[in-house]
Design a protein around this motif. Structure first.
Motif: not given
Length: 695
Positions: A325-327, A365-371, A604-606, A616-623
């Protein structure tokens, strides 16, 4: 009297809607940059409550809110049961019997002490108590029976209950916003006399009774218009009463409601269900970020596994979901509702975990807001095609073709946006690659835009058998032979072959799955690749191809004459993922970013100012794989991630943010610019490659 109220409401709602240009976006009204991370606790008061709010005080809440570190509060005022958890003076109110303390009063006062605004959670269209007390307010189904608890949008409900209670919450308690739940997803088509009469005025016919009727899409459009007029009416009334109070209708103008976001609410928001929130965020966040309005996603803080009770999500699961979301520049609100007690107590270890999540989010926040997005690939989510579906209501549309297309791209490390026609057409030329998955009912304007885009040098992927009729065989460079609904075709990719149906497989011992119709085409000006077979063996080739590519002007269009994106949504098979990657490679779009990463890593490119960001968002699960598991736990680090970027000049700085690692980079001059190459060994949850070029 009821009919008089309905007539008055209808006229006022229509008049309110007519005051707005439905092609323009009204100005939003968010709290400001410092309001970034919220906490919601709505309990949906019910008839069995006996000690509602008894355990809380301002002092108690202040300490726990400090622990959570939130910037925004949202508390219970009326849930779907329709019982308010405070002593409303509105004559039409239904007050919960077990109120010990008015939670909204205590929450607002605690927020005031901390300087934090507090919103009211208020269920709108979905109101069981109002439906029982005022049967004529209920929507009416095609058989003439009331749909209890689902309000007719043009009934007196808004004027006699919602608006008066909103004014009470503002004037008596000082809430900062009315966040209206149970809205677009709860609306049902209404056959009451007033709705039927109004439909006949607009469409010169009686409402259709079944989805098979040719005018069904008009009927759903009327339902959607009636709902948006209802929201416009109460938003205008609330703003007129208190201009600074914010109004939000849950999920309005979101992924399942494409088109110009013209309704005058103050921001866009939606709550994502516990176990579904991770995949849904990928589409919702991308789409909301294109609405030109402030937006947030309310992330459920609890989830369940199959055959097990709801529990608080692990911290790392929430961090994974929040990162999506924040990305994209969104705000976060965490919805928590501890089970097993109704006295308003907050669980201290829950609040500590939420505090940890808040620190994780605020650090970014500073990296993600207003991109803004960096155009790369984009999926067309045509509002015209979407609303042409014969849906039961204004919410339950099929989205698998869109979600599958997004998954096919991001699983192949191709950063991808989602835009409707309203957002995309005027800037389509900025994107090196456009994907139009099974969008056979796009507007004529979109057809022209897609063809012009390709002719001017763009690369287009088109899927679905019906798209042949939409775009034409000449543009696609193929000739249609037949539409095959009972095929056993296999697609080659990555040295393997993948069946697209279970047709012809052994009977009861094998899972029977839906057969996706295939339009059999032969190339005219296009070139075919990936020959189809009827079995897993190369010698059983057919005369048809899994895809064709046609050069048009300066660009090219790839045609896959089957709904492979829905198929990928269903299976996520690596062979089909490889096929999608091969189609993109054959098209050879002029990407400025080349990324190689495990399928678990979403990129995600911003950009903001002179900085570019690769999230870079890691969606993996360790289960381990187990069918009852519905969420991620203990995610292992995923990597490596290789990133190559075309730049005009050597960057001033290249940094890896938020996670440690021995990131290596180099800049290689090439032509008039050069290539930045970076290698990130692994990603745990969310890291960002920051590239600053200077002015």
């Amino acid at each position: 009297m009821i009919r008089l109220f309905m007539s008055i409401f209808l006229l006022s709602a229509m008049a309110a809607a007519q005051n707005y240009d439905k092609t323009k976006v009204p100005q939003g009204n968010w709290y400001g940059d410092d309001t970034y991370f919220g906490y919601e606790y709505d309990m949906h008061a019910n008839a069995n409550d006996k000690d509602f709010g008894s355990a809380i005080s301002v002092e108690y809440l202040v300490e726990l809110f400090k622990m959570a570190g939130c910037d925004l509060l949202q508390t219970d005022t009326k849930g779907h049961e329709g019982l308010v958890s405070w002593y409303s003076k509105t004559p039409a109110a239904s007050i919960a019997p077990g109120i010990s303390k008015e939670m909204v009063d205590v929450w607002v006062k605690a927020g005031n002490e901390l300087g934090i605004p507090c919103q009211a959670h208020y269920s709108g269209i979905f109101d069981m108590a109002a439906g029982e007390k005022f049967p004529d307010w209920n929507a009416v189904n095609a058989d003439g029976e009331p749909v209890n608890g689902k309000m007719c949008p043009i009934s007196p409900y808004a004027d006699q209950l919602l608006i008066p209670q909103a004014k009470e919450l503002i004037s008596r308690y000082g809430v900062s916003a009315i966040w209206v739940d149970g809205e677009i997803w709860a609306v049902v088509p209404c056959y009451c006399d007033k709705c039927s009469s109004e439909y006949k005025k607009r469409y010169d016919s009686a409402p259709p009774r079944a989805k098979e009727d040719e005018s069904w899409a008009d009927w759903i459009e009327f339902t959607r218009d009636s709902f948006q007029e209802y929201v416009t009416h109460y938003a205008d009334e609330i703003h007129s009463f208190s201009p600074d109070t914010r109004v939000c209708s849950n999920w309005l103008h979101s992924f399942r409601n494409p088109g110009c976001p013209w309704v005058p609410t103050d921001y866009i928001s939606g709550d994502n269900l516990g176990t579904l929130s991770h995949p849904n965020n990928a589409c919702h966040a991308r789409f909301m970020s294109t609405r030109q309005r402030p937006w947030e996603i309310v992330l459920w803080g609890f989830y369940y596994n199959k055959n097990a009770p709801w529990i608080m999500k692990p911290l790392e699961m929430m961090q994974q979901q929040a990162s999506q979301i924040i990305a994209f520049g969104g705000n976060i609100n965490i919805y928590n509702q501890p089970k097993g007690h109704r006295d308003g107590r907050l669980v201290d270890w829950h609040m500590k975990r939420i505090g940890e999540l808040g620190r994780f989010i605020k650090a970014r926040k500073d990296v993600c807001q207003h991109t803004q997005t960096i155009p790369n690939a984009v999926i067309l989510h045509s509002e015209y095609d979407f609303y042409s579906q014969k849906s039961n209501n204004i919410w339950e549309y099929k989205t698998q073709h869109l979600e599958g297309a997004l998954a096919a791209m991001i699983d192949n490390s191709i950063p991808t946006d989602i835009m409707d026609e309203w957002a995309l057409i005027d800037r389509i030329g900025e994107f090196p690659l456009v994907i139009a998955p099974s969008q056979e009912n796009v507007s004529e304007r979109a057809v022209e835009a897609l063809k012009k885009y390709v002719s001017n040098g763009g690369r287009l992927i088109v899927t679905g058998p019906e798209m042949y009729d939409t775009l034409g065989g000449e543009f696609l460079g193929v000739e249609s032979v037949a539409l095959n609904n009972a095929h056993s075709y296999h697609i080659p990719a990555g040295g393997e072959r993948l069946p697209l149906s279970s047709h012809g497989h052994q009977g009861g011992a094998w899972t029977e799955v839906e057969i996706f119709p295939w339009r059999e085409v032969k190339p005219t000006t296009a070139k075919g690749f990936a020959p189809l077979t009827t079995t897993l063996f190369d010698e059983d080739k057919t005369d048809y191809f899994a895809a064709t590519i046609n050069r048009v002007g300066k660009g090219a269009v790839a045609y896959i004459p089957c709904d492979v994106m829905t198929y990928y949504y269903n299976c996520r098979y690596s062979t089909l993922r490889s096929f999608a990657a091969e189609v993109v490679a054959k098209l050879d779009p002029d990407f400025s970013y080349e990324i190689q990463a495990p399928a678990a890593v979403e990129t995600v490119l911003r950009r903001k100012g002179d900085a570019r960001y690769v999230h870079m968002l890691n969606r993996a699960s360790g289960m381990p794989v187990f069918e009852n598991i519905m969420g991620s736990q203990q995610p292992p680090a995923s990597g490596p991630v290789s990133i190559k970027i075309k730049l005009d000049k050597r960057p001033e700085s290249v940094k890896l943010l938020f996670e440690s690692g021995n990131m290596q980079w180099k800049y290689t001059p090439e032509g008039e610019g050069g290539i930045l190459s970076a290698l990130i060994p692994s990603v745990h949850i969310h890291s960002v490659l920051e590239i600053k070029q200077g002015i």
